[in-house]
Design an enzyme around this catalytic site. Structure first.
Site, short mmCIF file in Angstrom:
data_model
loop_
_atom_site.label_atom_id
_atom_site.label_comp_id
_atom_site.label_asym_id
_atom_site.label_seq_id
_atom_site.Cartn_x
_atom_site.Cartn_y
_atom_site.Cartn_z
N ASP A 1 16.95 6.29 30.01
CA ASP A 1 17.06 6.76 31.40
C ASP A 1 16.84 5.62 32.40
OD1 ASP A 1 17.58 9.28 30.50
OD2 ASP A 1 15.88 10.25 31.49
N GLU B 1 25.42 14.28 30.88
CA GLU B 1 26.13 15.45 30.34
C GLU B 1 27.03 16.11 31.38
OE1 GLU B 1 26.32 15.96 27.30
OE2 GLU B 1 24.65 14.74 26.59
N HIS C 1 30.31 14.48 31.49
CA HIS C 1 31.26 15.03 30.50
C HIS C 1 31.87 16.34 31.01
CE1 HIS C 1 30.35 12.24 27.31
NE2 HIS C 1 29.13 12.67 27.09
N THR D 1 36.15 0.55 34.07
CA THR D 1 35.05 0.34 33.11
C THR D 1 35.55 -0.57 32.00
OG1 THR D 1 35.73 2.35 31.94
CG2 THR D 1 33.97 2.58 33.56
N ALA E 1 32.74 -2.16 22.59
CA ALA E 1 32.72 -1.72 21.20
C ALA E 1 32.02 -0.37 21.06
CB ALA E 1 32.05 -2.80 20.33
CA LIG Z 1 34.96 1.07 21.57
CA LIG Z 2 37.60 1.76 30.54
ZN LIG Z 3 27.60 11.99 25.93
#
Ligand SMILES: [Ca+2]
Ligand SMILES: [Ca+2]
Ligand SMILES: [Zn+2]
Length: 320
Positions: free
Chosen positions: A292, A229, A232, A256, A260
């Site tokens: 985790d 979190e 984000h 990265t 999908a």
């Molecule tokens: Ca995707």
């Molecule tokens: Ca990426």
């Molecule tokens: Zn998230």
């Protein structure tokens, strides 16, 4: 899926990771007139810097030099039969997990499959409980607020205001606000991206997904919900691009692999989607939906995006 409260009163957490950050983002786009423009400014600054970086023409520091230590206030909202049972030890354990994960000092980083090891990055970000409150007085950084609200939701951010049974945010330009409460509907947590209202800026985590020991429950008892979190809060998107299970979405991070949809549980390497073979999805990344014990790394691209967010969108956080 729901958060059941068994007859024993023992807390029970959700079986699968579920984060409402993207839902909150879409709600703010509708509710807050300035938010879309603020988000565009954050992203434009990042895209400019990322483009210059990849072109080899980046001649300015867009993030921070050295280590940034972010002051954290943990608002524990609830009574003894809920989040009020979260212990101080649990809070300290959470901060320790964050400091290991963000510095790539977590022992389980050795589990990254060999092809992905060159991507592992130290974000140069650390966390410390606040020692001075907004009024200048000494504080433990742990703010306990009894509340008769049994469960909170991401839909109205009620946990973030005293008037609605929660706790008011400390100034978001100086502190990372971290609210711990009981979230309804099997929700583990949610964050607000940079560019949102200060009064609701921060991260919310359910009490069964917070820290280690105490009220934390498997498979989210390793403190990684906060790692995810806060990613984000520092502008990281979900690694699959928030496009359900499509191949057109992006997390706006070059290193990265495109993938999908979310991976859950503890996947087996490799999991190939969206023509990303032979190595497949980076499901061991903190910004996926795995357990985790299965998420162990940020990438260099994610570290750059977080540093850019610190330097350009959260310029006063962690500064003297
Ligand atoms: Ca995707
Ligand atoms: Ca990426
Ligand atoms: Zn998230």
């Amino acid at each position: 899926m729901s958060t059941e409260v068994p007859e024993t009163g023992e807390p029970q957490g959700p079986p699968v990771r579920n984060c409402a950050t993207d839902e909150v983002h879409r709600r703010l786009l509708l509710e807050v007139p300035e938010y879309a423009e603020a988000r565009a400014a954050v992203e434009n600054a990042y895209f400019y810097a990322a483009g210059a970086l990849s072109a080899g023409t980046l001649d300015e520091v867009v993030g921070r030099e050295g280590i940034t230590t972010i002051p954290v206030v943990v608002h524990i909202v609830g009574n003894a039969d809920g989040a009020g049972a979260v212990t101080d030890e649990q809070v300290h354990a959470q901060i320790a997990v964050l400091n290991a994960d963000y510095r790539a000092a977590n022992p389980d980083v050795t589990g990254v499959p060999e092809p992905f090891r060159p991507l592992v990055a130290d974000t140069r970000i650390e966390f410390a409980l606040a020692t001075t409150g907004p009024d200048g007085a000494a504080t433990t950084g742990i703010h306990r607020v009894p509340s008769d609200v049994e469960q909170f939701t991401a839909d109205d951010d009620a946990v973030k205001a005293a008037a609605t049974g929660g706790a008011d945010a400390w100034p978001a330009d100086r502190y990372l606000n971290l609210w711990v409460c009981r979230l309804e509907g099997g929700l583990l947590g949610y964050a607000q991206f940079p560019g949102g209202p200060a009064a609701t800026d921060g991260v919310v985590i359910t009490y069964t997904g917070f820290g280690t020991g105490g009220t934390a429950r498997a498979p989210f008892d390793g403190g990684r919900t906060a790692t995810h979190e806060i990613g984000h809060w520092l502008n990281l998107r979900h690694i699959w691009g928030d496009d359900d299970t499509g191949c057109s979405g992006s997390d706006f991070v070059a290193d990265t692999p495109n993938c999908a949809g979310p991976n859950t549980g503890r996947p087996t390497f490799p999991h190939v989607t969206c023509y990303n073979g032979p190595d497949g999805d980076l499901f061991m990344n903190y910004m996926d939906y795995t357990d985790d014990a299965a998420m162990v790394m940020f990438t260099a691209g994610q570290a750059f995006r977080m540093q850019a967010a610190l330097g350009m969108a959260r310029p006063t956080i962690g500064q003297p």
